[in-house]
Each structure stands twice: as structure tokens, then as C-alpha cells.
Design a protein around this motif. Structure first.
Motif, short mmCIF file in Angstrom:
data_model
loop_
_atom_site.label_atom_id
_atom_site.label_comp_id
_atom_site.label_asym_id
_atom_site.label_seq_id
_atom_site.Cartn_x
_atom_site.Cartn_y
_atom_site.Cartn_z
N GLU A 1 -7.95 10.73 -5.94
CA GLU A 1 -7.08 9.92 -5.08
C GLU A 1 -5.66 10.46 -5.03
O GLU A 1 -5.11 10.70 -3.96
CB GLU A 1 -7.05 8.46 -5.55
N PHE B 1 -6.22 5.53 7.22
CA PHE B 1 -6.73 4.38 6.47
C PHE B 1 -8.17 4.64 6.04
O PHE B 1 -8.56 4.34 4.90
CB PHE B 1 -6.62 3.13 7.36
N ILE C 1 -3.91 11.75 -1.70
CA ILE C 1 -2.88 10.90 -1.10
C ILE C 1 -1.53 11.61 -1.06
O ILE C 1 -0.79 11.52 -0.08
CB ILE C 1 -2.77 9.57 -1.89
N VAL D 1 0.83 -1.21 0.00
CA VAL D 1 0.00 0.00 0.00
C VAL D 1 0.87 1.26 0.00
O VAL D 1 0.58 2.23 -0.70
CB VAL D 1 -0.97 0.00 1.20
N HIS E 1 -10.54 -1.19 1.18
CA HIS E 1 -11.45 -0.06 1.04
C HIS E 1 -12.67 -0.41 0.20
O HIS E 1 -13.35 0.47 -0.32
CB HIS E 1 -10.71 1.15 0.48
N ARG F 1 -4.65 -3.91 8.23
CA ARG F 1 -5.00 -2.67 8.94
C ARG F 1 -3.73 -2.12 9.57
O ARG F 1 -2.92 -2.88 10.09
CB ARG F 1 -6.00 -2.95 10.07
N LEU G 1 -8.52 7.14 3.14
CA LEU G 1 -8.26 6.58 1.81
C LEU G 1 -9.50 5.95 1.20
O LEU G 1 -9.61 5.82 -0.01
CB LEU G 1 -7.13 5.54 1.89
N ALA G 2 -10.43 5.52 2.07
CA ALA G 2 -11.63 4.86 1.56
C ALA G 2 -12.68 5.85 1.07
O ALA G 2 -13.52 5.51 0.25
CB ALA G 2 -12.24 3.97 2.63
N LEU H 1 -5.12 0.59 -4.01
CA LEU H 1 -3.89 0.76 -3.24
C LEU H 1 -3.13 -0.55 -3.06
O LEU H 1 -2.26 -0.64 -2.19
CB LEU H 1 -4.20 1.38 -1.88
N LYS I 1 -13.89 9.76 -6.07
CA LYS I 1 -13.23 9.14 -7.23
C LYS I 1 -12.56 10.20 -8.10
O LYS I 1 -13.12 11.26 -8.33
CB LYS I 1 -14.29 8.42 -8.06
N GLU J 1 2.22 1.73 -3.43
CA GLU J 1 1.17 2.20 -4.35
C GLU J 1 0.87 3.69 -4.11
O GLU J 1 0.55 4.42 -5.03
CB GLU J 1 -0.11 1.39 -4.16
N GLN J 2 0.97 4.11 -2.84
CA GLN J 2 0.74 5.52 -2.55
C GLN J 2 1.89 6.36 -3.09
O GLN J 2 1.67 7.42 -3.68
CB GLN J 2 0.60 5.75 -1.05
N TRP K 1 -17.38 0.23 4.85
CA TRP K 1 -17.29 0.12 3.39
C TRP K 1 -16.74 -1.24 2.96
O TRP K 1 -16.72 -1.55 1.80
CB TRP K 1 -16.40 1.24 2.83
N VAL K 2 -16.24 -2.00 3.92
CA VAL K 2 -15.64 -3.29 3.56
C VAL K 2 -16.71 -4.37 3.64
O VAL K 2 -17.42 -4.48 4.63
CB VAL K 2 -14.49 -3.63 4.52
#
Lengths: 471, 162
Positions: free
Chosen positions: A313, A302, A317, A158, B116, A293, A305-306, B98, A310, A161-162, A371-372
Motif C-alpha cells: 500500500e 479510488f 500510494i 483519506v 475498499h 466517493r 487503492l482497492a 485509508l 497487501k 491517511e495517504q 469489492w464493497v
């Protein structure tokens, strides 16, 4: 006995000229007002320093046993936590100490901000302090990765990716974060060296500068409403103030000692009672069922980020942290003068209140992570829902779980919370609307399930949903 | 130039030279991963017959040239969607939001991300949540009845390799 200690002290004092070095630093004058109750606000920097020392000492201890190799790190941590004498306590202290240090740095910073102590002539104190905040967060993050369990593995992914979201150099940064093509043999040793050598070296340097400035520029006097910082007169006024000052040691230092003691006691007590944090599953990239987590103080980030809209990002970030830190770092240059007392700085109070509120809300959201999708393994709807259903409706209720509707939708308190509650769906949507929503999906979140159902299965599911008419 | 000025310049110049002498190798050593050539090899992940058309399965393979101490991190997992006996889609497990690992839900025919809440259809296109683009796919080919997939660096939104 005490006479002997005194004699040794005098001998050392004279030989090493401690009188004008250590002695002068310890007894440097601080504003006399610190002797009053307001002095209790000035303790958090020292408490942070105490916690840093705890982290260094326990960190050195852990490094005696921890093996920073990807094929052994996990096992060496299991050994430290479970078998090594006092290993679990040591790891526990390091873990809770990390959380305490993050909290104390932020509390210290908030106090300095609210008291307006960052203003002239202490701008550089604040700026070195904000770099120390950055270093502390970097230590917290890299430390979590050294746990080298499944969470750590995916946290590195992660992070890479960020980093990759940064403009132009993103790809290079991502490659440097994982130290190669993928998280693998070269990754852990780099994070280890960063955590135990690079960042601590930076902290020691910055801390030296920070403390030097605290001594040289002096501890700020408690703010008084209406007393503005004027760059032309402040230094002379402060000098006059110190003429009637009290020695830092022991008059003010005793409070630092009290609070530091309480903080360290709390950390050690937590470590003894709760022990070291559990390790997750091993860092095996082929174990796909993961739930990565970060530790609790990063849960708010965390969550952030969710909920980023759209398309924004990369901006949020990379841009948001850069902007926030830039503002923090440059704050004393933007506002070097003027009122210090928080009652005359409503914007400052609002900023702190808003910050605490927003991050608190994000943290709560992050822990519930609505959201998960929830796991449907072994899940079922409550018996109250299943009772009195016909055969097709019962089949539909089973499909509701099997086909993962359950993962995002609640009925009678069971199921995920990503999509709307469906306990009264038949009262809200017609038969055709239900069918259309399942087949075509809806909005950003509801996928189309056209390929996942046979016509019979769909009929069963809809038959079940049509029994849901609310309470 | 007087003597003192000269000495001062020599001192500063030599100090700079010392920094450069040590700095060039250490910086080069640290940023070496940037110059690593991308491994461009294909590795077998299983007999094509093993993949039932219409199914999506997790496969794993070992890094063809891992560091000796890489342990389990030398492994890589991929999702293989079998469309027909000769046609496949090979997905990285990493969510395009991510990078968290997506899980295939065979009943719902969706990939779900645990971090997410990203959701993808079986062909890798986005079905919901924050992912900005479809799942990253890998090049594949069939050789002697085996499905071969390309090794690759960690895919990132910029498109993979810098």
C-alpha cells in the motif's frame, strides 16, 4: 460606428505602444502547416486556458457567497445551489468546468506527447506544463473538499491517511493536512485558502511562464516521419520555417476560438441542464453510514487503492504517483532528440494506449466497486429463490440476508459481488465444506462467522444453501 | 571590493532579510499544528450500565475545546464493544486502510468499510480486505460509573502521533 472603434483603437494603440507588445504577441508567426487540417490538433492548450478563465470567473462568483467555515459552508452551498439567483448554474459551471479542465489538460498533454513537441528546444514548456497538470489536479481535489459534505469530510481523512504513508515525514504531513489533531474547525479554512489563493497563485505564475515559452520558443511544427530533432540544426531550421509562417492571430487563433467556444458551451449547457452536483449528507463525523466517493475523474484512482496487493500500500500510494510524476516531468530531458512522428515512436503510442486503457478499466471498476459489500437494509432474495422452500430453508434464506452473506454473495442476481456467486454452491461444495467455510472463513476475503451463528441458525442457512444447485 | 560589488551585495542581503523577516512568522504560523500538544484528556461517553455486555454500540462526544466555528466537525464517533460490565474495547471508527468510517453489522458480528471493503471481527482484528492492521483502539477507564475515553489525534498507520 466601426470608424469610431477604429479611431479609439488607433489612439490606444499609439499611446500604449500596443503594436510591439500585444500586437507582436498576437501576430507572432507560427508554422504555415498549421493552416492545414493538422492545425486542429493544436487547439487544446487554448481550450484549457479558456476553461481556466471560466473557473476563475465562476470561482470568484461563488466566493462572494460561500462561507468557508465548517459550521456554515454546507448551508451556504445549499443556498447557492437552491436559492441564489443563477447560483445553481454558477456552481454547475464551476463543477463541470473542473472536469473539463482536467480532461483538456490531459488531452493537450497527450497531443504534445504524441507529436513529440516536448523535445528540444521546448523542454521547459513541457516541464512547466506538467507542473500545471499537478496544480490542476490539486485544484480539482481541494475543490471537491470545499463541498463540505460527508464525501468531502471523509475524503480529507483519506487524504491525510495517504499522506501519512510517506516515509519519515508522513505523520507531519497528515497533521498539516487536517491542520490539527482531527478534521475540525481549522481544516476547511486551510483548504479554502489553498484552493482560492495558493494554488491559483502558482497557476498564474506557471501559466505566465508557460505562455511566455510558447511565444518565445514558438509553436512546434507538425512532425514528419523521418525528420529527427537534431539539437545542432533545429533552431536554424525552425527559424527558416517561420520565415514562411502565418500570423497566429487570426489564422491559427480562429480554430482555438472555435474549440474553446464548443468546450465552454458544453460546460454551460451541462450546468443549465444538469445543474450543480447534489450535496451529500452533512459533514457529521458521527453519521457512520457513508459511501465516500471522489468525483468521476478520480474514481480510477479510488479503484486502484482497492486492488493494491497487501503490504504494498505505502509503496503504491506514495511511490507510484511520485514515480509517474517524476517520469513525466523529466521526460524531455530523457528524450530531447530523435523522431517526433508517432508512427516512428511505437513505444509512445503504446504508452498512451496502455494508459488510457488501464485508467479506463480502473474507472469502470471504481464505478461498480464490486469489492464493497452491498447494503442489506430492506434487501431480500428474489421470489423465485424463496418459492418452494421448506420452513428451515426459508429461515436460512432470511439469515442469508440478515447475517450479511448477501452483502458479498449473489444468488439469482441479487447481492454483493465481492465473493463468489452462490447459486450453484451445493453443486460445488459438500455439506461439510460449506459448514467449514462459513465457520472458518476462507482466504483473504471470507471472514469466519463462527461467532455469528447459533448451531440452529447455521443448520438453517446450510439447509438453504444446499438447495442452490445451479440453473 | 569595489563600490558596485558592495552595493549589489547590500541589495541582495537586504532583500533576503526582508524575506526572512516575513517568512519566519508566516511559515511558523502555517506549521503551527505540528507543535500543538496532543490533547490528553478523558471524556465521558456514557454510563457503563448503558453498554450491554456482548454488544457493540456507537458513541459520540464533543471535542472538549473546539473552535467556535467547528460546527458538527467538533463531534467524534467511536465504537464501544462491551465485553463485560467492567471490560470494554473502544475503537476509532476509521478503517486502518485509508480512514473511512467502518459500520458495525450486529447480526454478522463484523465491521464493514464502505470504501475498499475492509472487514474486521468484533475484537477489531482484520477479517478480510485491504486493512494492514486491526482497528485502532483508544485508552479508556471507568470513573464514577461512566466510561471515559481518551481524546486523540487522527490515527494513522505510522501509529498515530508523529
Amino acid at each position: 460606428m466601426s470608424r469610431l472603434v477604429g479611431a479609439i483603437g488607433r489612439w490606444l494603440g499609439l499611446r500604449f505602444e500596443l503594436e510591439d507588445s500585444v500586437g507582436a504577441v498576437l501576430t507572432h508567426p507560427v508554422p504555415a502547416a498549421l493552416e492545414g487540417p493538422v492545425g486542429w490538433w493544436y487547439v487544446f492548450g487554448s481550450a484549457t486556458l479558456a476553461m481556466f478563465v471560466v473557473q476563475v470567473v465562476t470561482g470568484v462568483g461563488l466566493a462572494m457567497t460561500y462561507v468557508p467555515a465548517p459550521n456554515s459552508a454546507y448551508e451556504s452551498l445549499q443556498f447557492i445551489s437552491g436559492q441564489a439567483t443563477l447560483g445553481g448554474v454558477l456552481r454547475g459551471i464551476h463543477f463541470f468546468g473542473a472536469g473539463a479542465m482536467v480532461v483538456l489538460v490531459l488531452v493537450h498533454m497527450t497531443q504534445v506527447f504524441l507529436f513529440g513537441s516536448y523535445k528540444f528546444p521546448r523542454e521547459a514548456n513541457w516541464m512547466s506544463g506538467s507542473l500545471l497538470l499537478l496544480a490542476t489536479l490539486a485544484m480539482a481535489f481541494t475543490g471537491q473538499l470545499l463541498r463540505w459534505d460527508q464525501d468531502a469530510f471523509w475524503s480529507i481523512v483519506v487524504a491525510a491517511e495517504q499522506a501519512a504513508r510517506a516515509p519519515i515525514i508522513g505523520g507531519f504531513l497528515a497533521t498539516l493536512v487536517v491542520a490539527g489533531q482531527n478534521v475540525g474547525g481549522a481544516t476547511l479554512t486551510r483548504f479554502y485558502a489553498t484552493h482560492v489563493f495558493l494554488i491559483p497563485a502558482a497557476i498564474f505564475g506557471l501559466l505566465g511562464l508557460h505562455l511566455y515559452l510558447v511565444i518565445k520558443r514558438g509553436i512546434s511544427e507538425p512532425p514528419v516521419p523521418g525528420e529527427r530533432v537534431d539539437t545542432r540544426t533545429y533552431l536554424a531550421r525552425y527559424k527558416e520555417l517561420l520565415r514562411r509562417g502565418i500570423p497566429f492571430y487570426p489564422d491559427a487563433a480562429v480554430r482555438d476560438a472555435v474549440v474553446s467556444f464548443v468546450a465552454v458551451l458544453a460546460v454551460v449547457a451541462l450546468a443549465v441542464v444538469a445543474g450543480a452536483p447534489m450535496l451529500g449528507k452533512p459533514p457529521d463525523p458521527t453519521i457512520i453510514v457513508a459511501d465516500p466517493r471522489p468525483d468521476w475523474y478520480f474514481i480510477g484512482y479510488f479503484a486502484l487503492l482497492a486492488i493494491i496487493p497487501k503490504g504494498l500500500e505505502s509503496l503504491v500510494i506514495i511511490g507510484l504517483p511520485a514515480l509517474a510524476f517524476g517520469f513525466l516531468f523529466l521526460l524531455p530531458l530523457i528524450r530531447p532528440r530523435g523522431e517526433r512522428h508517432p508512427s516512428r515512436r511505437p513505444m509512445a503510442l503504446a504508452a498512451v494506449g496502455l494508459g488510457v486503457l488501464v485508467y479506463g478499466a480502473l474507472t469502470v471498476a471504481g464505478f461498480s466497486a464490486s469489492w464493497v459489500p452491498v447494503s442489506t437494509e430492506g434487501a431480500s432474495l428474489p421470489a423465485a429463490v424463496l418459492g418452494g422452500l421448506g420452513p428451515h430453508e426459508t429461515a436460512g434464506a432470511q439469515l442469508f440476508v440478515q447475517k450479511d452473506c448477501f452483502a458479498c454473495h449473489q444468488i439469482a442476481g441479487a447481492g454483493g459481488r465481492r465473493g463468489p456467486e452462490l447459486g450453484d454452491i451445493a453443486a460445488r461444495l459438500s455439506h461439510d465444506q460449506i459448514v467449514t467455510t462459513i465457520l472458518n472463513g476462507k482466504g483473504q476475503a471470507m471472514p469466519s462467522f463462527a461467532g455469528a451463528f447459533t448451531p440452529e441458525e447455521l443448520a438453517d442457512l446450510v439447509a438453504f444453501l444446499e438447495t442452490r444447485r445451479g440453473p | 571590493m569595489d563600490r558596485r560589488r558592495f552595493l549589489s551585495r547590500v541589495t541582495i542581503g537586504l532583500s533576503g532579510a526582508i524575506a526572512a523577516l516575513v517568512g519566519v512568522p508566516i511559515v511558523g504560523y502555517l506549521i503551527a499544528p505540528l507543535f500543538e500538544r496532543e490533547q490528553d484528556t478523558y471524556v465521558a461517553v456514557g454510563d457503563t450500565a448503558k453498554f450491554q455486555p456482548g454488544t457493540t454500540t456507537l458513541v459520540q462526544f464533543d471535542d472538549p475545546s473546539p473552535l467556535a466555528w467547528a460546527g458538527q466537525t467538533a463531534k467524534t464517533a467511536l465504537w464501544v464493544r462491551s465485553i463485560s460490565e467492567t471490560s470494554f474495547q473502544v475503537f476509532n471508527v476509521n478503517c486502518t486502510h485509508l480512514g473511512c468510517p467502518v459500520d458495525w453489522r450486529s447480526q454478522a458480528k463484523l465491521f464493514l468499510c464502505p470504501c475498499h471493503g475492509g472487514v474486521y471481527y468484533e475484537d477489531g482484528t482484520v477479517a478480510g480486505g485491504p486493512p494492514p492492521r486491526p482497528l485502532f483502539e483508544r485508552a479508556w477507564r471507568v470513573e464514577a460509573g461512566k466510561l471515559m475515553v481518551k481524546t486523540q489525534r487522527l490515527p494513522t498507520p505510522g501509529g498515530g502521533a508523529p
